[in-house]
Scaffold this motif. Structure first.
Motif, PDB file in Angstrom:
ATOM      1  N   ILE A  40       0.893  -1.109  -0.118  1.00 15.59           N
ATOM      2  CA  ILE A  40       0.016   0.196   0.019  1.00 15.59           C
ATOM      3  C   ILE A  40       0.958   1.437  -0.072  1.00 15.59           C
ATOM      4  O   ILE A  40       1.815   1.217   0.796  1.00 15.59           O
ATOM      5  CB  ILE A  40      -1.028   0.095   1.440  1.00 15.59           C
ATOM      6  CG1 ILE A  40      -1.673  -1.168   1.393  1.00 15.59           C
ATOM      7  CG2 ILE A  40      -1.807   1.399   1.264  1.00 15.59           C
ATOM      8  CD1 ILE A  40      -2.964  -1.414   0.360  1.00 15.59           C
ATOM      9  N   VAL A 114     -23.683  14.956  -3.966  1.00 14.82           N
ATOM     10  CA  VAL A 114     -22.545  14.455  -4.400  1.00 14.82           C
ATOM     11  C   VAL A 114     -22.321  14.428  -6.046  1.00 14.82           C
ATOM     12  O   VAL A 114     -21.389  14.779  -6.690  1.00 14.82           O
ATOM     13  CB  VAL A 114     -21.888  13.307  -3.873  1.00 14.82           C
ATOM     14  CG1 VAL A 114     -21.587  13.554  -2.555  1.00 14.82           C
ATOM     15  CG2 VAL A 114     -22.824  12.041  -4.153  1.00 14.82           C
ATOM     16  N   ASP A 115     -23.635  14.104  -6.532  1.00 16.58           N
ATOM     17  CA  ASP A 115     -23.614  14.051  -8.005  1.00 16.58           C
ATOM     18  C   ASP A 115     -23.419  15.386  -8.680  1.00 16.58           C
ATOM     19  O   ASP A 115     -22.971  15.529  -9.806  1.00 16.58           O
ATOM     20  CB  ASP A 115     -24.953  13.337  -8.569  1.00 16.58           C
ATOM     21  CG  ASP A 115     -25.019  11.795  -8.311  1.00 16.58           C
ATOM     22  OD1 ASP A 115     -23.852  11.225  -8.129  1.00 16.58           O
ATOM     23  OD2 ASP A 115     -26.104  11.272  -8.130  1.00 16.58           O
ATOM     24  N   LYS A 158      -0.953  -0.772  -4.513  1.00 14.11           N
ATOM     25  CA  LYS A 158      -1.971  -0.081  -4.744  1.00 14.11           C
ATOM     26  C   LYS A 158      -1.788   1.249  -4.318  1.00 14.11           C
ATOM     27  O   LYS A 158      -1.311   1.519  -3.057  1.00 14.11           O
ATOM     28  CB  LYS A 158      -3.195  -1.020  -3.989  1.00 14.11           C
ATOM     29  CG  LYS A 158      -4.499  -0.854  -4.368  1.00 14.11           C
ATOM     30  CD  LYS A 158      -5.606  -1.427  -3.510  1.00 14.11           C
ATOM     31  CE  LYS A 158      -6.547  -2.004  -4.454  1.00 14.11           C
ATOM     32  NZ  LYS A 158      -7.334  -2.790  -3.628  1.00 14.11           N
ATOM     33  N   PHE A 160      -2.718   5.045  -3.219  1.00 13.38           N
ATOM     34  CA  PHE A 160      -3.871   5.807  -2.655  1.00 13.38           C
ATOM     35  C   PHE A 160      -3.583   7.239  -2.476  1.00 13.38           C
ATOM     36  O   PHE A 160      -2.413   7.584  -2.218  1.00 13.38           O
ATOM     37  CB  PHE A 160      -4.354   5.591  -1.083  1.00 13.38           C
ATOM     38  CG  PHE A 160      -5.102   4.274  -1.022  1.00 13.38           C
ATOM     39  CD1 PHE A 160      -4.337   2.764  -1.238  1.00 13.38           C
ATOM     40  CD2 PHE A 160      -6.290   3.861  -0.778  1.00 13.38           C
ATOM     41  CE1 PHE A 160      -4.730   1.593  -1.253  1.00 13.38           C
ATOM     42  CE2 PHE A 160      -6.921   2.648  -0.861  1.00 13.38           C
ATOM     43  CZ  PHE A 160      -6.218   1.581  -1.038  1.00 13.38           C
ATOM     44  N   ARG A 171     -11.552  13.470  -6.372  1.00  9.67           N
ATOM     45  CA  ARG A 171     -12.099  12.533  -7.093  1.00  9.67           C
ATOM     46  C   ARG A 171     -12.485  12.957  -8.435  1.00  9.67           C
ATOM     47  O   ARG A 171     -12.799  12.176  -9.381  1.00  9.67           O
ATOM     48  CB  ARG A 171     -13.384  11.931  -6.337  1.00  9.67           C
ATOM     49  CG  ARG A 171     -12.927  11.079  -5.225  1.00  9.67           C
ATOM     50  CD  ARG A 171     -14.167  10.561  -4.322  1.00  9.67           C
ATOM     51  NE  ARG A 171     -13.683   9.627  -3.450  1.00  9.67           N
ATOM     52  CZ  ARG A 171     -14.478   9.139  -2.324  1.00  9.67           C
ATOM     53  NH1 ARG A 171     -15.471   9.774  -2.119  1.00  9.67           N
ATOM     54  NH2 ARG A 171     -14.179   8.141  -1.527  1.00  9.67           N
ATOM     55  N   GLU A 175      -8.723   9.897 -11.447  1.00 11.37           N
ATOM     56  CA  GLU A 175      -8.844   8.857 -12.021  1.00 11.37           C
ATOM     57  C   GLU A 175      -8.205   9.082 -13.421  1.00 11.37           C
ATOM     58  O   GLU A 175      -7.226   8.257 -13.961  1.00 11.37           O
ATOM     59  CB  GLU A 175     -10.268   8.246 -12.186  1.00 11.37           C
ATOM     60  CG  GLU A 175     -10.377   6.872 -12.705  1.00 11.37           C
ATOM     61  CD  GLU A 175     -11.675   6.014 -12.557  1.00 11.37           C
ATOM     62  OE1 GLU A 175     -12.752   6.699 -12.419  1.00 11.37           O
ATOM     63  OE2 GLU A 175     -11.479   5.207 -12.547  1.00 11.37           O
ATOM     64  N   PRO A 181      -8.690   5.526  -8.743  1.00 10.66           N
ATOM     65  CA  PRO A 181      -9.928   5.677  -8.813  1.00 10.66           C
ATOM     66  C   PRO A 181     -10.560   6.234  -7.483  1.00 10.66           C
ATOM     67  O   PRO A 181      -9.790   6.279  -6.702  1.00 10.66           O
ATOM     68  CB  PRO A 181     -10.170   4.014  -8.850  1.00 10.66           C
ATOM     69  CG  PRO A 181      -9.242   3.468  -8.391  1.00 10.66           C
ATOM     70  CD  PRO A 181      -8.083   4.141  -8.484  1.00 10.66           C
ATOM     71  N   PRO A 182     -11.775   6.604  -7.412  1.00  6.87           N
ATOM     72  CA  PRO A 182     -12.365   7.287  -6.375  1.00  6.87           C
ATOM     73  C   PRO A 182     -12.185   6.603  -4.965  1.00  6.87           C
ATOM     74  O   PRO A 182     -12.125   7.326  -4.052  1.00  6.87           O
ATOM     75  CB  PRO A 182     -13.859   7.346  -6.881  1.00  6.87           C
ATOM     76  CG  PRO A 182     -13.794   7.380  -8.174  1.00  6.87           C
ATOM     77  CD  PRO A 182     -12.751   6.465  -8.628  1.00  6.87           C
ATOM     78  N   GLU A 183     -12.393   5.181  -5.222  1.00  7.37           N
ATOM     79  CA  GLU A 183     -12.388   4.206  -3.937  1.00  7.37           C
ATOM     80  C   GLU A 183     -10.973   4.396  -3.156  1.00  7.37           C
ATOM     81  O   GLU A 183     -10.759   3.771  -2.310  1.00  7.37           O
ATOM     82  CB  GLU A 183     -12.753   2.942  -4.053  1.00  7.37           C
ATOM     83  CG  GLU A 183     -12.075   2.342  -5.008  1.00  7.37           C
ATOM     84  CD  GLU A 183     -12.620   2.328  -6.467  1.00  7.37           C
ATOM     85  OE1 GLU A 183     -13.122   3.271  -6.793  1.00  7.37           O
ATOM     86  OE2 GLU A 183     -12.266   1.309  -7.381  1.00  7.37           O
ATOM     87  N   GLN A 184      -9.976   4.965  -4.053  1.00  9.06           N
ATOM     88  CA  GLN A 184      -8.826   4.990  -3.521  1.00  9.06           C
ATOM     89  C   GLN A 184      -8.155   6.601  -3.247  1.00  9.06           C
ATOM     90  O   GLN A 184      -6.992   6.721  -3.115  1.00  9.06           O
ATOM     91  CB  GLN A 184      -7.574   4.369  -4.389  1.00  9.06           C
ATOM     92  CG  GLN A 184      -7.578   2.888  -4.272  1.00  9.06           C
ATOM     93  CD  GLN A 184      -7.256   1.915  -5.491  1.00  9.06           C
ATOM     94  OE1 GLN A 184      -7.784   1.126  -6.115  1.00  9.06           O
ATOM     95  NE2 GLN A 184      -5.846   2.486  -5.850  1.00  9.06           N
ATOM     96  N   HIS A 225     -10.315   3.860   6.273  1.00  4.21           N
ATOM     97  CA  HIS A 225     -10.605   3.645   4.691  1.00  4.21           C
ATOM     98  C   HIS A 225      -9.754   2.580   4.100  1.00  4.21           C
ATOM     99  O   HIS A 225     -10.272   1.800   3.495  1.00  4.21           O
ATOM    100  CB  HIS A 225     -10.127   4.805   3.982  1.00  4.21           C
ATOM    101  CG  HIS A 225     -10.964   6.112   4.119  1.00  4.21           C
ATOM    102  ND1 HIS A 225     -12.038   6.450   3.057  1.00  4.21           N
ATOM    103  CD2 HIS A 225     -11.536   6.962   5.149  1.00  4.21           C
ATOM    104  CE1 HIS A 225     -12.878   7.364   3.715  1.00  4.21           C
ATOM    105  NE2 HIS A 225     -12.650   7.607   4.700  1.00  4.21           N
TER     106      HIS A 225
END
Ligand SMILES: [Ca+2]
Ligand SMILES: [Ca+2]
Lengths: 306, 306
Positions: A40, A114-115, A158, A160, A171, A175, A181-184, A225
């Motif tokens: 990580i 958030v959108d 990976k 972050f 975010r 990407e 990506p957003p989840e990282q 997280h």
């Protein structure tokens, strides 16, 4: 000879330390081997992956959003936390620090989904430019770091982002620009709630900062997280010191890198006096703590693309 | 004919709905195509991936930990929130619900570092057994769901757990048992802080619940941790309804699956009356909301391995 995976990094102690570390943790027969899922890496964003001067990109974003808001609701101009921003009172803004900025961001976007925020951020990121360097913020990312991210991923890491900046603004470009990506992406965040608007479920931002992801909060949010101790951390200020010490006190091999902005010609030269996010203790104690100091001037052959 | 990717799922409407959905979102030429990075799946854990009866595994974990704590500090036995647990007062425990249980877990582990907790959890998970079924909790995971996770991953999905259970207990087995790494586990969590103990940086759990990841909080934590709307959600109770509706109101194709425990022979039969985590509104409104109901009895050819 294999192709250099880090062509924008100049040969020297720092580049060797990175190559050597990656070689050690990926050697299945070696004493320092780390299985891929545990590789990580955590990168700060402002001043580590992209340029944060003359002022944080998030400042320009918040100011523009705030101006539009004040146009609609002029009585907000005199209120906390908006006043110094509306008046562009830089000494007061600096005094309030990065947390103050994040509080303005939160207050400005209270009630936004958030959108909706994602669309606003994308539009802004697509056109907003650095007033000093005259290029888009998203183009002022550091080429050596893009190479490093690719190199780490090619070696099973990976990667972050762990930033004091607002999580959803990052975010909006991480990407495409970094391949993250957003989840990282971990960052500062507002309080959120879920509601149904008609038959559509939405997440609404509230006008309150829930987590200011700086200093001791960085390792806390890493635990929340990511759930693993990073083995490589890269930062550029005292705000990254806690996560560096967290990574460096893991069981196995680890590497903490600290970027020193010492290049007034190609970028900016600053450390202790950058009030909004100073580099002081981490610079003084780098040796004691086992932090590897990276000189922009000395270690990077290129800074920006193009 | 290609090998059946879901051999433990019986042919029928549900299995077809899953296969059809995955075929549609992975067909690059189709109207419902979703690029791989956006193929996010969110699974509830208790009662969706592993057995939660006669009582949540976390209940047995918390009770054992609490008994050990009370042995050392007997005056805790009479205190909130421990009393009903020490006395095994099941009606009172049920009354306090899953949140009450998570509050006990938090209180019991206040002062424990996340590294210490991980060791405690691993040891317990390695030996603790379901008192009714006589097998280890980690062996009472649903085989059809393991197949589904593998099938989704083979089709470019990233699978997350989004659970009301404690995030760190789930992280203690999710990687080995489900193939889901710690950074893809979202759950209830305690307040945390970072501190240096000598020259070692640690994350310490505080004796207070920070996020009870149930109902409307599930989509909120999805927004915080994942940052994308899932396109597939799987749950088994009203606690999952908000995240199902969140997924179903996205722009593109989506699928929400709801497991009904209607199999008293092979597992348990329960819904509305399971006070700790009831299934009521989601069951009644499944049709209206576009949720696909999964019958354990009818749709699963096997339940557990062995
Ligand atoms: Ca920084
Ligand atoms: Ca459940």
């Amino acid at each position: 000879m294999a192709k250099d995976p880090l062509p924008s990094w100049r040969a020297g102690k720092v580049k060797s330390a990175i190559l050597d570390f990656v070689a050690r943790v990926t050697d299945p027969g070696g004493a320092d081997f780390v299985p891929a899922p545990q590789r990580i890496a955590a990168f700060d964003n402002d001043g580590t992956l992209w340029c944060e001067r003359p002022f944080l990109p998030q400042f320009y974003f918040a100011s523009e959003r705030l101006d539009a808001l004040v146009k609609r609701e002029p009585e907000l101009a005199g209120r906390v936390p908006f006043k110094p921003y509306v008046e562009r009172d830089l000494p007061a803004i600096k005094q309030l620090g990065k947390r103050g900025l994040l509080e303005v961001v939160a207050a400005v976007h209270g009630g936004t989904t958030v959108d909706e925020f994602a669309a606003i951020a994308r539009e802004w990121l697509g056109r907003a430019t650095n007033p000093k360097l005259g290029r888009r913020f998203v183009d002022l990312v550091y080429v050596p770091q893009l190479e490093l991210l690719d190199y780490l991923r090619a070696n099973g890491f990976k990667c972050f982002i762990v930033s004091g900046g607002g999580i959803d603004l990052i975010r909006g470009f991480a990407e495409n620009v970094y391949g993250i990506p957003p989840e990282q992406v971990v960052g500062s965040s507002e309080r959120l709630h879920f509601e149904m608007r008609g038959d559509k479920g939405v997440i609404v931002k509230e006008a309150a900062l829930a987590s200011f992801d700086d200093r001791e909060v960085k390792p806390v949010n890493i635990a929340l997280h990511i759930g693993r101790r990073p083995i490589l951390v890269f930062g550029n200020s005292d705000g990254d010191l806690a996560m560096m010490r967290y990574a460096l006190s893991g069981e196995g091999a680890s590497l903490a890198l600290l970027l020193h902005h010492d290049d007034a010609t190609r970028e900016f030269e600053y450390d202790r006096d950058y009030v909004i996010s100073p580099l002081s203790e981490a610079l003084e104690k780098a040796g004691d703590y086992g932090i590897t100091l990276v000189s922009m001037k000395g270690d990077w052959d290129r800074v920006f693309a193009g």
